[in-house]
Design an enzyme around this catalytic site. Sequence first.
Site, PDB file in Angstrom:
ATOM      1  N   LYS A   9      40.194  31.661  19.360  1.00 27.84           N
ATOM      2  CA  LYS A   9      41.483  32.102  18.812  1.00 27.84           C
ATOM      3  C   LYS A   9      42.020  33.396  19.438  1.00 27.84           C
ATOM      4  O   LYS A   9      43.220  33.546  19.623  1.00 27.84           O
ATOM      5  CB  LYS A   9      41.375  32.299  17.300  1.00 27.84           C
TER       6      LYS A   9
ATOM      7  N   ASP B 286      47.609  30.652  10.158  1.00 23.72           N
ATOM      8  CA  ASP B 286      46.622  30.965   9.110  1.00 23.72           C
ATOM      9  C   ASP B 286      47.240  31.801   7.981  1.00 23.72           C
ATOM     10  O   ASP B 286      46.904  31.600   6.809  1.00 23.72           O
ATOM     11  CB  ASP B 286      45.424  31.731   9.699  1.00 23.72           C
TER      12      ASP B 286
HETATM   13  P1  NAP Z   1      34.522  36.457  11.640  1.00 28.37           P
HETATM   14  O1  NAP Z   1      35.686  36.928  12.429  1.00 28.37           O
HETATM   15  O2  NAP Z   1      33.225  36.199  12.335  1.00 28.37           O
HETATM   16  O3  NAP Z   1      34.270  37.549  10.460  1.00 28.37           O
HETATM   17  C1  NAP Z   1      33.124  37.444   9.646  1.00 28.37           C
HETATM   18  C2  NAP Z   1      33.224  38.454   8.513  1.00 28.37           C
HETATM   19  O4  NAP Z   1      32.089  38.264   7.634  1.00 28.37           O
HETATM   20  C3  NAP Z   1      33.175  39.908   8.982  1.00 28.37           C
HETATM   21  O5  NAP Z   1      33.956  40.699   8.130  1.00 28.37           O
HETATM   22  C4  NAP Z   1      31.676  40.233   8.814  1.00 28.37           C
HETATM   23  O6  NAP Z   1      31.397  41.605   8.645  1.00 28.37           O
HETATM   24  C5  NAP Z   1      31.381  39.499   7.530  1.00 28.37           C
HETATM   25  N1  NAP Z   1      29.946  39.267   7.368  1.00 28.37           N
HETATM   26  C6  NAP Z   1      29.182  38.397   8.070  1.00 28.37           C
HETATM   27  N2  NAP Z   1      27.886  38.473   7.655  1.00 28.37           N
HETATM   28  C7  NAP Z   1      27.862  39.423   6.692  1.00 28.37           C
HETATM   29  C8  NAP Z   1      26.814  39.975   5.875  1.00 28.37           C
HETATM   30  N3  NAP Z   1      25.529  39.548   5.982  1.00 28.37           N
HETATM   31  N4  NAP Z   1      27.133  40.925   4.962  1.00 28.37           N
HETATM   32  C9  NAP Z   1      28.414  41.358   4.841  1.00 28.37           C
HETATM   33  N5  NAP Z   1      29.448  40.883   5.586  1.00 28.37           N
HETATM   34  C10 NAP Z   1      29.162  39.920   6.511  1.00 28.37           C
HETATM   35  O7  NAP Z   1      34.857  35.099  10.854  1.00 28.37           O
HETATM   36  P2  NAP Z   1      36.295  34.577  10.383  1.00 28.37           P
HETATM   37  O8  NAP Z   1      36.880  33.713  11.424  1.00 28.37           O
HETATM   38  O9  NAP Z   1      37.064  35.756   9.881  1.00 28.37           O
HETATM   39  O10 NAP Z   1      35.876  33.602   9.162  1.00 28.37           O
HETATM   40  C11 NAP Z   1      35.348  34.148   7.967  1.00 28.37           C
HETATM   41  C12 NAP Z   1      35.218  33.040   6.916  1.00 28.37           C
HETATM   42  O11 NAP Z   1      36.509  32.550   6.585  1.00 28.37           O
HETATM   43  C13 NAP Z   1      34.416  31.817   7.381  1.00 28.37           C
HETATM   44  O12 NAP Z   1      33.647  31.354   6.292  1.00 28.37           O
HETATM   45  C14 NAP Z   1      35.469  30.799   7.736  1.00 28.37           C
HETATM   46  O13 NAP Z   1      35.025  29.452   7.577  1.00 28.37           O
HETATM   47  C15 NAP Z   1      36.533  31.125   6.687  1.00 28.37           C
HETATM   48  N6  NAP Z   1      37.874  30.712   7.105  1.00 28.37           N
HETATM   49  C16 NAP Z   1      38.509  29.798   6.332  1.00 28.37           C
HETATM   50  C17 NAP Z   1      39.774  29.382   6.676  1.00 28.37           C
HETATM   51  C18 NAP Z   1      40.450  28.373   5.816  1.00 28.37           C
HETATM   52  O14 NAP Z   1      41.407  27.727   6.269  1.00 28.37           O
HETATM   53  N7  NAP Z   1      40.014  28.214   4.584  1.00 28.37           N
HETATM   54  C19 NAP Z   1      40.418  29.910   7.817  1.00 28.37           C
HETATM   55  C20 NAP Z   1      39.741  30.867   8.587  1.00 28.37           C
HETATM   56  C21 NAP Z   1      38.453  31.247   8.211  1.00 28.37           C
HETATM   57  P3  NAP Z   1      31.037  42.538   9.937  1.00 28.37           P
HETATM   58  O15 NAP Z   1      32.349  42.916  10.546  1.00 28.37           O
HETATM   59  O16 NAP Z   1      30.274  43.656   9.362  1.00 28.37           O
HETATM   60  O17 NAP Z   1      30.205  41.667  10.864  1.00 28.37           O
END
Ligand code: NAP
Length: 280
Positions: free
Chosen positions: A71, A108
């Site tokens: 992305k 999104d």
């Molecule tokens: P990303 O960019 O990899 O961000 C991950 C986030 O989770 C970061 O803030 C990270 O914190 C945090 N995190 C990961 N492990 C952690 C832990 N052990 N303790 C505390 N915080 C933790 O991922 P993303 O693309 O934003 O996606 C995040 C979630 O949203 C996923 O589950 C994805 O499936 C969902 N999502 C859903 C939709 C939908 O249409 N429903 C759309 C997009 C995303 P750090 O910065 O500290 O690593």
Amino acid sequence: MTLTSHTPLAGVMGWPISHSLSPRVHSYWLKENGLDGAYVPLPVSPDNLEHALRALPKLGFRGVNLTVPHKERALSFLDYVSDVAARIGAVNTVFVSQDGALSGTNTDAFGFLENLRRNAPQWNEARGPVVVLGAGGAARAVVAALLDLDVVEIRLLNRTKEKADALAESLGGPINIIDWSEREDALDGSTLLLNTTTLGMVGQPRLELSLAALTKMAVVYDLVYAPLETELLSTARSLGLSTVDGLGMLFYQAAPGFEGWFGVQPVVTDGLRDSVLSTP
Ligand code: NAP
């Protein structure tokens, strides 16, 4: 359905891609609307992203969705990038124009808001502070959408505080950064809690959070949709709070792409939801 050399094509590029629910969503809409079209999963490694995007016009594709890990990087490989995608710093929908140019946008933020409006219509931005957990890609889209609504305050918490600082600096607005360790106190007085982290997702650690400080009128919205009923949502429901799951956001963010590629505005229905959840 018989595929011909004229069948309109779209798809989703990711690495890996087998987990994506997008082919189920678009295939359902194509069938429901009796359209000639196909939407296919495209496993594209990061090294091949630019070539794969540039090949789309030559292969007759009308466009693609982009998912993890493409992305952000895709921004630099497109001819045009919408204002919303530039602001969020990520593209999730690409359109191929008649002359072969590639335009990218981000749906999104739209999908996030539409899902909130449809499933928690009683919530409104003037009600009070919003708590956002996470500062990754999804959080950027969510925070941009909330800022456009003129919410009174966004309390942003992330395990890595520097990422929350960077997000706040690039998007501006009434964002208060709070330490991750203070997440339970941050809920006090808030009217909407959003989990944009991967915590609670299949294979990931639990989200450890007591919801005791939330008022009865608060809405709890989890972007995680695998599992659909996360521990966060079931806890909120057991406390009598309104909840919104992440599947609706996935559907609503898909709609603008479908309309652009296949020419029909699709509808998000219970039938779609049932079909996506029941397909093995
Ligand atoms: P990303 O960019 O990899 O961000 C991950 C986030 O989770 C970061 O803030 C990270 O914190 C945090 N995190 C990961 N492990 C952690 C832990 N052990 N303790 C505390 N915080 C933790 O991922 P993303 O693309 O934003 O996606 C995040 C979630 O949203 C996923 O589950 C994805 O499936 C969902 N999502 C859903 C939709 C939908 O249409 N429903 C759309 C997009 C995303 P750090 O910065 O500290 O690593």
